[in-house]
Design an enzyme around this catalytic site. Structure first.
Site, PDB file in Angstrom:
ATOM      1  N   ASP A  72      19.729  41.030  28.829  1.00 12.39           N
ATOM      2  CA  ASP A  72      19.324  42.118  27.919  1.00 12.39           C
ATOM      3  C   ASP A  72      19.399  43.494  28.583  1.00 12.39           C
ATOM      4  O   ASP A  72      18.667  44.400  28.211  1.00 12.39           O
ATOM      5  CB  ASP A  72      17.897  41.900  27.380  1.00 12.39           C
ATOM      6  CG  ASP A  72      17.701  40.540  26.749  1.00 12.39           C
ATOM      7  OD1 ASP A  72      18.583  40.119  25.977  1.00 12.39           O
ATOM      8  OD2 ASP A  72      16.678  39.891  27.018  1.00 12.39           O
TER       9      ASP A  72
ATOM     10  N   HIS B 280      24.746  39.249  22.601  1.00 16.50           N
ATOM     11  CA  HIS B 280      25.110  40.640  22.865  1.00 16.50           C
ATOM     12  C   HIS B 280      25.167  41.375  21.531  1.00 16.50           C
ATOM     13  O   HIS B 280      25.612  40.815  20.529  1.00 16.50           O
ATOM     14  CB  HIS B 280      26.482  40.741  23.540  1.00 16.50           C
ATOM     15  CG  HIS B 280      26.519  40.190  24.927  1.00 16.50           C
ATOM     16  ND1 HIS B 280      26.122  40.911  26.022  1.00 16.50           N
ATOM     17  CD2 HIS B 280      26.887  38.975  25.394  1.00 16.50           C
ATOM     18  CE1 HIS B 280      26.256  40.160  27.110  1.00 16.50           C
ATOM     19  NE2 HIS B 280      26.719  38.983  26.744  1.00 16.50           N
TER      20      HIS B 280
END
EC number: 6.3.4.4
Length: 338
Positions: free
Chosen positions: A13, A43
């Site tokens: 992240d 993503h």
């Protein structure tokens, strides 16, 4: 010819999707190859104001000139792959994607095992996507490979051959890593880790190239590191503190709220050493200091923003070459050639 690997410097992240998309547009690689575990990592890519959450297709898909590849070392969920190819139809992904015929296949039984295993789901905080159980079957040599699945047969090929031929022809190649170095099965905070290694050397192996082919390793760090699931987090702040700073995020795959902490220079130094990082990308600098939002010239950053970058370079020992100051691709400072 340049072969660049992008790795996550924290627990995933970090904003790799934005950095990868920027590099794919700026450097125009002929092949964008995905390494990593499998569809357990998400993503988010923003194109013309529209956000796409993906787990299988390489995040460099907006570059319509590039071939997209999924390496043999990446576990593949055919259902997720086909769904994403359809979702990204306007980017002509179906005509450009190459999935290695030796990739491991995630089946429904793997996902069910992942979700029903109390140790994985509750103690470790697994994403429930079946990657761990599939890797167990791979180690036992019972896992199906891509060549055994008819539904994805038209996308199959030899990724290693394609990537090596591109490099030998003098083309640029970009290899996408997933998750983060601190989630590595070998080097992370075991047992709160993923089911394989998540460092640059493994990503190279995932797509079938040798270590001498790698020119650049970009380690991506978020100004405020985050973590989903259980496990140590040395600089973690309270949820209230995170809210006060305006840093509230949720995982792309799990939807779970991310834990937030302060930048850890010591861990960053270890990660850069482990990956042989040649440069650093810092994301979300605008979250650290809102005055940095949208800035594209390093000299125009606030003093607070510049001080943050300088401290990272001094304490970690690697140059910061890319700085993200917002979600859009153009909201990026690029000092690689300066």
């Amino acid at each position: 010819m340049t072969c660049t690997i992008v790795v996550g410097g924290q627990w995933g992240d970090e904003g790799k999707g934005k950095i990868i998309s920027y590099l794919c547009k700026k450097d125009n690689p002929s092949i964008i190859a995905r390494g990593g575990v499998g569809p357990n990592a998400g993503h988010t890519v923003e194109v013309d104001g529209e956000k796409y959450g993906i787990r299988m297709v390489p995040t460099g898909f907006p570059n319509v000139n590039a071939k997209l590849a999924v390496g043999a070392g990446v576990l593949t969920d055919p259902e997720v792959l086909i769904k994403e190819i359809k979702m990204l139809e306007k980017f002509n992904v179906g005509e450009r994607i190459l999935v290695d015929y030796r990739c491991g296949i995630i089946e429904e039984v793997h996902k069910e095992l992942d979700k029903s295993n109390e140790h994985l789901s509750k103690e470790i905080g697994s994403t429930g996507t079946g990657c761990g159980p599939a890797n167990v079957d791979r180690a036992m040599r019972t896992l199906k490979q891509g060549k055994d699945v008819e539904s994805i047969s038209k996308y199959l090929g030899d990724v290693s051959e394609a990537v090596n031929e591109a490099l030998e022809s003098g083309d640029n190649v970009l290899i996408e890593g997933t998750q983060g170095s601190l989630l590595s099965l070998f080097y992370g905070s075991y047992p709160y880790v993923t089911s394989k290694d998540t460092n640059a050397a493994s990503f190279a192996a995932d797509v079938g190239i040798g270590p001498t082919k790698i020119d650049e390793v970009v380690a991506v760090f978020k100004s405020y590191p985050t973590r989903v699931g259980e496990g140590p987090f040395p600089t973690e702040m309270s949820l209230q503190e995170a809210e006060n700073l305006g840093v509230v995020e949720y995982g792309t795959v799990t939807g779970r709220r991310r834990r937030v902490g302060y930048f850890d220079h010591e861990l960053a130094k270890k990660v850069c050493r482990l990956n042989g990082a040649t440069q650093i990308a810092i994301t979300c600098l605008d979250k650290y200091d809102s005055d940095c939002y949208g800035i594209t010239d390093y000299e125009k950053l606030s003093e607070k923003g510049k001080a943050f970058i300088k401290e990272v370079e001094e304490k970690v020992g690697v140059k910061v070459t890319l700085i993200s100051t917002g979600p859009k691709l153009e909201q990026t400072i690029d000092v690689r050639n300066e």
